[in-house]
Design a protein around this motif. Sequence first.
Motif, PDB file in Angstrom:
ATOM      1  N   HIS A 128       6.233  16.694  47.448  1.00  0.00           N
ATOM      2  CA  HIS A 128       7.270  16.619  46.415  1.00  0.00           C
ATOM      3  C   HIS A 128       7.332  17.885  45.559  1.00  0.00           C
ATOM      4  N   LEU A 129       6.312  18.720  45.656  1.00  0.00           N
ATOM      5  CA  LEU A 129       6.296  19.940  44.850  1.00  0.00           C
ATOM      6  C   LEU A 129       7.149  21.053  45.443  1.00  0.00           C
ATOM      7  N   LEU A 130       7.545  20.915  46.690  1.00  0.00           N
ATOM      8  CA  LEU A 130       8.307  21.977  47.345  1.00  0.00           C
ATOM      9  C   LEU A 130       9.446  21.371  48.159  1.00  0.00           C
ATOM     10  N   GLU A 132      12.472  20.979  50.805  1.00  0.00           N
ATOM     11  CA  GLU A 132      12.600  21.466  52.176  1.00  0.00           C
ATOM     12  C   GLU A 132      13.627  22.591  52.244  1.00  0.00           C
ATOM     13  N   THR A 134      13.132  25.828  51.311  1.00  0.00           N
ATOM     14  CA  THR A 134      13.004  26.800  50.228  1.00  0.00           C
ATOM     15  C   THR A 134      12.695  28.182  50.802  1.00  0.00           C
ATOM     16  N   ILE A 139       8.790  30.188  46.870  1.00  0.00           N
ATOM     17  CA  ILE A 139       7.773  29.131  47.004  1.00  0.00           C
ATOM     18  C   ILE A 139       6.748  29.153  45.863  1.00  0.00           C
ATOM     19  N   LEU A 142       8.490  28.102  42.532  1.00  0.00           N
ATOM     20  CA  LEU A 142       8.958  26.728  42.574  1.00  0.00           C
ATOM     21  C   LEU A 142       7.800  25.738  42.472  1.00  0.00           C
ATOM     22  N   ILE A 143       6.670  26.055  43.087  1.00  0.00           N
ATOM     23  CA  ILE A 143       5.506  25.167  42.996  1.00  0.00           C
ATOM     24  C   ILE A 143       5.006  25.102  41.558  1.00  0.00           C
ATOM     25  N   GLU A 146       7.595  23.015  39.509  1.00  0.00           N
ATOM     26  CA  GLU A 146       7.517  21.586  39.851  1.00  0.00           C
ATOM     27  C   GLU A 146       6.221  20.958  39.340  1.00  0.00           C
ATOM     28  N   THR A 147       5.124  21.712  39.355  1.00  0.00           N
ATOM     29  CA  THR A 147       3.856  21.194  38.833  1.00  0.00           C
ATOM     30  C   THR A 147       3.948  20.969  37.331  1.00  0.00           C
TER      31      THR A 147
END
Length: 177
Positions: A128-130, A132, A134, A139, A142-143, A146-147
């Motif tokens: 869910h952190l990345l 599909e 991307t 990367i 975005l991680i 999202e974290t």
Amino acid sequence: MALGFFDQFLSPTHLGIPLILIAMVFPWILYPSPSNRWLNNRLVTLQGQFFNRFTQQLLLPLNQGGHKWALILMSLMVFLLSMNMLGLLPYTFTPTTQLSLNMGFAVPFWLATVIIGMRNQPTAALGHLLPEGTPVLLIPVLIIIETISFIIRPIALGVRLTAHLTAGHLLIQPIAT
């Protein structure tokens, strides 16, 4: 005596005892303890039927593996229902309007779901952190984003719940005065 709008959300005390303690202990006094007699009275029978039906409705959308959480979910629902029903009485204090109680429930339950998700399905939990598709350059950024949003989620939900409860009370205050 001039009171501000937000004075109604101060934690009230009576004879030096915080009313939040009384409000949190009082609903448990209302539930009769089951006896070891063969025949129960009407109140205990009604209570047993209510809890059986309530548990059936609560576990209906869950698979068989989720039924092990019945006790904690049922306890949470009965506690919150009792707190909110007690708040309907005049001149009583509802602890669920306090940020501390909402955050006290939000953070441990969020942390438990994260830990159980990471233990049982780590790839799905981290997936869910990345999103599909991307691009490779985005990367790492975005991680991190999202974290941070994942960690802030229980705080935001607790604050939003408290704000919504507060807004309802704030709307009633001018109407009542």
